[in-house]
Scaffold this active site. Structure first.
Site, PDB file in Angstrom:
ATOM      1  N   CYS A   1       0.827  -1.213   0.000  1.00 15.08           N
ATOM      2  CA  CYS A   1       0.000   0.000   0.000  1.00 15.08           C
ATOM      3  C   CYS A   1       0.860   1.263   0.000  1.00 15.08           C
ATOM      4  O   CYS A   1       0.347   2.355  -0.213  1.00 15.08           O
ATOM      5  CB  CYS A   1      -0.930   0.006   1.208  1.00 15.08           C
ATOM      6  SG  CYS A   1      -0.043   0.023   2.766  1.00 15.08           S
TER       7      CYS A   1
ATOM      8  N   CYS B   1      -2.354  -3.673   8.310  1.00 23.43           N
ATOM      9  CA  CYS B   1      -2.025  -2.340   8.817  1.00 23.43           C
ATOM     10  C   CYS B   1      -1.497  -2.425  10.250  1.00 23.43           C
ATOM     11  O   CYS B   1      -0.633  -1.639  10.646  1.00 23.43           O
ATOM     12  CB  CYS B   1      -3.239  -1.432   8.779  1.00 23.43           C
ATOM     13  SG  CYS B   1      -4.152  -1.521   7.242  1.00 23.43           S
TER      14      CYS B   1
END
Ligand code: FES
Length: 134
Positions: free
Chosen positions: A42, A111
């Site tokens: 990402c 994350c």
């Protein structure tokens, strides 16, 4: 446009709370340990700074160029690690962080990796500096 239903997306209230009001954001000058990690998928980045006294994390701050979950998880991890022995803090996993946040959507679990890894990097850096001094 209607209200955004965060529960539908799968974010707990605690995630939203840490995202909108993140703790320990910033930078520590002359930290005892520093970690920086990125997620190549990402492109998000995270930095973690720690102050350590007698192997206890006395202060911790983070900066992130990342998504909402990265912000919430790093905020959570700093709260968990403050006051902990470095060896204990080293064992905090992404699962622990997600549990403290009352869950993360599966797509967002990576994350929380960033937060746990940045902390581990900072502790590794602290241990390396300490070993060099000895
Ligand atoms: Fe990259 Fe969340 S999408 S850290």
């Amino acid at each position: 446009m209607g209200d955004l239903n965060v529960e539908q997306i799968g974010y707990s209230e605690k995630v939203m709370e840490h995202f909108t009001n993140p703790r320990n954001v910033g930078k520590i000058e002359n930290p005892d340990g520093y970690g920086k990690v990125g997620n190549p998928v990402c492109g998000d980045l995270m930095e973690m700074f720690i102050k350590v006294d007698d192997d206890i994390i006395t202060d911790i701050k983070f900066r992130t160029f990342g998504c909402g979950s990265a912000i919430a998880t790093s905020s959570m991890v700093t709260e968990m690690a403050k006051g902990m022995h470095v060896d204990e803090a080293m064992k905090i996993t992404r699962g622990d962080v997600a549990d403290e946040l009352e869950g993360l959507p599966p797509r967002k679990m990576h994350c929380s990796n960033l937060a746990a890894n940045a902390l581990q990097e900072a502790i590794t850096d602290y241990k390396k500096r300490k070993a060099e001094k000895e």
